[in-house]
Write a protein that holds these residues in place. Structure first.
Motif, PDB file in Angstrom:
ATOM      1  N   LYS A 131      50.213  56.382  55.965  1.00 39.13           N
ATOM      2  CA  LYS A 131      51.675  56.342  55.879  1.00 39.13           C
ATOM      3  C   LYS A 131      52.291  57.282  56.905  1.00 39.13           C
ATOM      4  CE  LYS A 131      55.388  58.165  53.047  1.00 39.13           C
ATOM      5  NZ  LYS A 131      55.720  58.920  51.828  1.00 39.13           N
ATOM      6  N   LEU A 189      54.380  50.161  52.909  1.00 39.52           N
ATOM      7  CA  LEU A 189      53.364  51.087  53.433  1.00 39.52           C
ATOM      8  C   LEU A 189      51.953  50.575  53.148  1.00 39.52           C
ATOM      9  CD1 LEU A 189      54.987  54.520  52.523  1.00 39.52           C
ATOM     10  CD2 LEU A 189      54.856  53.416  54.760  1.00 39.52           C
ATOM     11  N   ASN A 192      51.137  47.918  55.596  1.00 41.40           N
ATOM     12  CA  ASN A 192      50.702  48.497  56.866  1.00 41.40           C
ATOM     13  C   ASN A 192      49.241  48.939  56.799  1.00 41.40           C
ATOM     14  OD1 ASN A 192      51.364  49.893  59.584  1.00 41.40           O
ATOM     15  ND2 ASN A 192      50.531  51.552  58.333  1.00 41.40           N
ATOM     16  N   GLN A 193      48.839  49.499  55.632  1.00 45.14           N
ATOM     17  CA  GLN A 193      47.451  49.942  55.460  1.00 45.14           C
ATOM     18  C   GLN A 193      46.489  48.759  55.474  1.00 45.14           C
ATOM     19  OE1 GLN A 193      45.977  52.789  55.355  1.00 45.14           O
ATOM     20  NE2 GLN A 193      43.951  52.072  54.707  1.00 45.14           N
TER      21      GLN A 193
END
Length: 717
Positions: A131, A189, A192-193
């Motif tokens: 993050k 987030l 995105n991971q």
């Protein structure tokens, strides 16, 4: 994990044993710091030289201390950069939701698997590192466009520029219906991971393209903020929102961008008289998104005033947390009294919230919020301990030890072992079990008895006195008391507050309850008694005990102590069922041992009157009445029955007639007056007549009257 080298975990737990166990589990992967209290932990966070990467916060059950750490971190804006994992024995939904609302990222219930705890701690740190990497990348892009009007990633207005342009647009189109549309991407987030920063950027760009297309077609202003939210000041048109419902999710899915990470839409409709700023309107649209996330089937949620009320509830819960930490909650004691003697037989503990500035928050405001959110256990546990501490002080000062009843809620029973918790308190303060009584509401005892039966049995097994509180609020049948092991019944006074037309039925219900409770050997305490005539009425029905403003308001402990210091005000006998059966005259009169002569001697001179309009007629009278008035009952005298004016002194007739209206107005006490009667022989007879209204189904009203001879009294005057 190499990427976690030199990361520091802070363990906050009052138990040294627990801290040692967690340290042994994690010290191979992380640097460990420890704090034994909330105060120590907060001091560590205030230390600018101290770096903490993850917090493991123990919140003990049921006291829930250490909530102040979460409140501090949230208020200090630390939580976006540091994950918090809460560890507690409390696994209730209400507790878990509360810690998440305060910013915790995970909640682990004791007992836990050591291996899984380590994995959850390390995985949380990895996610937060990713993050930060993403945030730094986005920050760099924003820094590149700092001072510019357009965001470098999405091509939309930056936050500052959006607020400025939206305000201008609103002013220019104030006569047109407009909305603020806020857009938030679920778990961005985590997206995105899972898919990488390039996919995350592509998602943002794709969402921005849709907004550009809408603004080109419908008009308005679009913007993107540094917390990855989109805003669109747009016309309030059904076509626009129908398009969002129909196409956005499906088109994102076609680009492989949804997969559980769908955008959520919140809408704030702007009224012509709206005085909010654009920023406040955006906040309202975000609130709508937050409420929509509780209903996953809702793609678009419109803001309404109830959401603001929920926000007020959240603020109140935070204030309650601060109040608990500041010891602003205390208990008052409201005495329970024997109505006949007015002596105190015990008290009920009632929670009060007195802020530091001296202002008091009404229980009607904060108790429903506590109950709704399942937080009553924290306040109840505090009150219970305060009561035990007070009872210990009474013993130490050689004051009378009267029982104090404490309230046990549905939340208490489901969230803790009430019996064990109270037994520990009694041992801690070296108190007898008789000093505490447990009040449990009718709704819990009746509707949920089978699910809490074991807990109630355990409470009774250890000797606690139990009271059914608020009896009558649910209008449960009296026969349920045969199946429930209840020591005392607390009757809700709403039975006495029915309108006059229902009063006869209300009296019958009360008499039935009292009679049934007496048969079952269950004493009754009536709460909410405020008036003298209520006391007389209840005593007449056979009630002995009451609680209410007529006797005492809820008192500070010091004021209650002053009452205990006066032995004349204290009844150490406690609350007991009636030992003498109420007299039911009809059943007594039917007994063969009572003939007319005995009944006449018991009752004295009595008569029954029938009143219709301004006419009063004698219906029946007994031998004593004939004798007192000097009438020969062997002689028929119809005029005497229909023309009472002839036998009441003319100066006293109006006083006599007014008795019937007064008796109707006060059925419990009736009405009485001293009047002069004219006897058959013309002599004057002073009598005291007492009149009571009786039930009557006919147009004419029936009254019972008793006469007392006052000749000797007035002769002496």
């Amino acid at each position: 994990m190499e990427q976690l080298q030199n990361k520091t975990a802070l363990i906050v737990d009052s138990s040294e044993e627990n801290r040692t166990a967690l340290r042994n589990l994690l010290q191979g992967d992380l640097c460990i710091q420890e704090a034994e209290s909330a105060e120590t932990a907060i001091a560590l966070f205030k230390d600018a030289d101290n770096t903490i990467d993850i917090l493991l916060l123990d919140i003990p059950f049921p006291t829930h201390v250490n909530f102040s750490v979460l409140s501090y971190l949230k208020d200090s804006n630390v939580l976006p950069d540091m994950p918090v994992i809460v560890i507690s024995e409390d696994g209730s939904d209400a507790f878990v939701e509360a810690v998440f609302d305060l910013g915790a990222i995970d909640c682990i219930q004791r007992p836990f698997s050591n291996r899984l705890l380590v994995r959850r701690v390390l995985t949380t740190l990895v996610l937060f590192k990713s993050k930060k990497d993403l945030a730094q990348k986005i920050d760099r892009r924003h820094m590149e466009s700092f001072g510019q009007e357009i965001d470098g990633v999405t091509g939309l207005y930056t936050k500052r520029m959006f607020l400025e342009q939206a305000s201008k647009y609103l002013e220019q189109n104030k006569d047109n219906p407009l909305c603020i549309l806020a857009i938030d991407i679920d778990h961005f987030l985590l997206f995105n991971q899972c898919y990488g920063s390039d996919a995350a950027t592509r998602y943002l760009v794709c969402m921005a393209e849709y907004l550009k297309r809408y603004s080109a077609k419908f008009g308005g202003v679009t913007g993107f903020t540094d917390d990855n939210r989109f805003f669109y000041l747009c016309p309030d048109k059904a076509e626009l929102f129908n398009d969002i419902r129909t196409h956005v999710r499906s088109e994102l899915s076609a680009h492989s961008l949804e997969i559980g990470f769908a955008p959520k839409f919140g809408v704030y409709c702007i009224s012509p008289s709206d005085k909010k700023s654009i920023l406040n309107m955006c906040d309202c649209a975000i609130s709508a998104i937050a409420h929509g996330k509780r209903e996953y089937s809702h793609l678009i949620v419109w803001y309404d005033d109830s959401m603001e009320q929920c926000d007020d509830e959240s603020k109140l819960l935070q204030d309650i947390e601060v109040g608990l930490q500041n010891k602003e909650f205390t208990c008052f004691l409201q005495p329970k009294c024997n109505m006949s003697t007015k002596k105190i037989v015990g008290a009920e503990a009632l929670v009060r919230w007195i802020r530091r500035d001296g202002s008091m928050v009404s229980p009607a405001v904060f108790i429903p919020v506590l109950e709704k959110n399942g937080f009553t256990s924290r306040v109840d546990a505090m009150v219970w301990e305060e009561v035990c501490r007070y009872q210990r002080e009474c013993i130490d000062r050689a004051l009378p030890l009267l029982p104090v009843s404490i309230n046990v809620s549905r939340s208490d029973i489901y969230n803790m072992d009430v019996c064990d918790h109270l037994l520990k308190l009694l041992r801690k303060y070296e108190l007898p079990i008789s000093c505490l009584e447990l009040e449990i509401t009718e709704s819990v005892l009746v509707s949920e008895y089978h699910s809490i039966e074991k807990e109630i049995a355990k409470i009774k097994e250890h000797g606690f006195t139990t009271l059914m509180d608020d009896f009558g609020s649910g209008y449960s049948a009296m026969n349920v008391l045969r199946d429930l092991d209840i020591d005392i019944l607390k009757l809700d006074l709403k039975f006495l507050k029915l309108d006059y037309n229902a009063k006869e039925r209300s009296d019958g219900i009360l008499e039935s309850i009292i009679s049934s409770a007496t048969t079952l050997n269950i004493p009754i305490i009536v709460e909410g008694v405020e008036l003298a005539n209520q006391v007389d009425f209840l005593l007449g029905l056979g009630c002995r005990y009451a609680q209410g403003y007529y006797f005492y308001r809820p008192l500070k402990k010091s004021d209650y102590t002053a009452l205990l210091e006066n032995a004349a005000l204290v009844d150490l006998e406690g609350v007991h069922p009636a030992t003498v059966e109420n007299v039911h005259l009809l059943s007594v009169a039917e007994e063969k041992s009572l003939n007319d002569e005995v009944i006449n001697n018991i009752l004295g001179a009595v008569a029954f009157y029938e009143v219709e309009g301004e006419s009063v007629r004698l219906v029946k009278l007994n031998q004593r009445y004939y004798h007192m008035m000097g009438i020969d009952n062997s002689i028929t005298d119809p005029e005497y029955a229909v023309n009472l004016r002839k036998y009441i002194h003319p100066d006293d007739y109006d006083k006599f007639f007014s008795l019937f209206g007064k008796a109707s107005a006060d059925a419990a006490n009736g009405a009485s007056a001293d009047i002069r009667c004219v006897k058959k022989d013309g002599g004057i007879q002073w009598v005291r007549i007492r009149v009571f209204a009786m039930n009557s189904q006919s147009k004419a009203k029936l009254y019972y009257g008793s006469l007392e001879d006052l000749s000797e009294l007035y002769k002496a005057q």
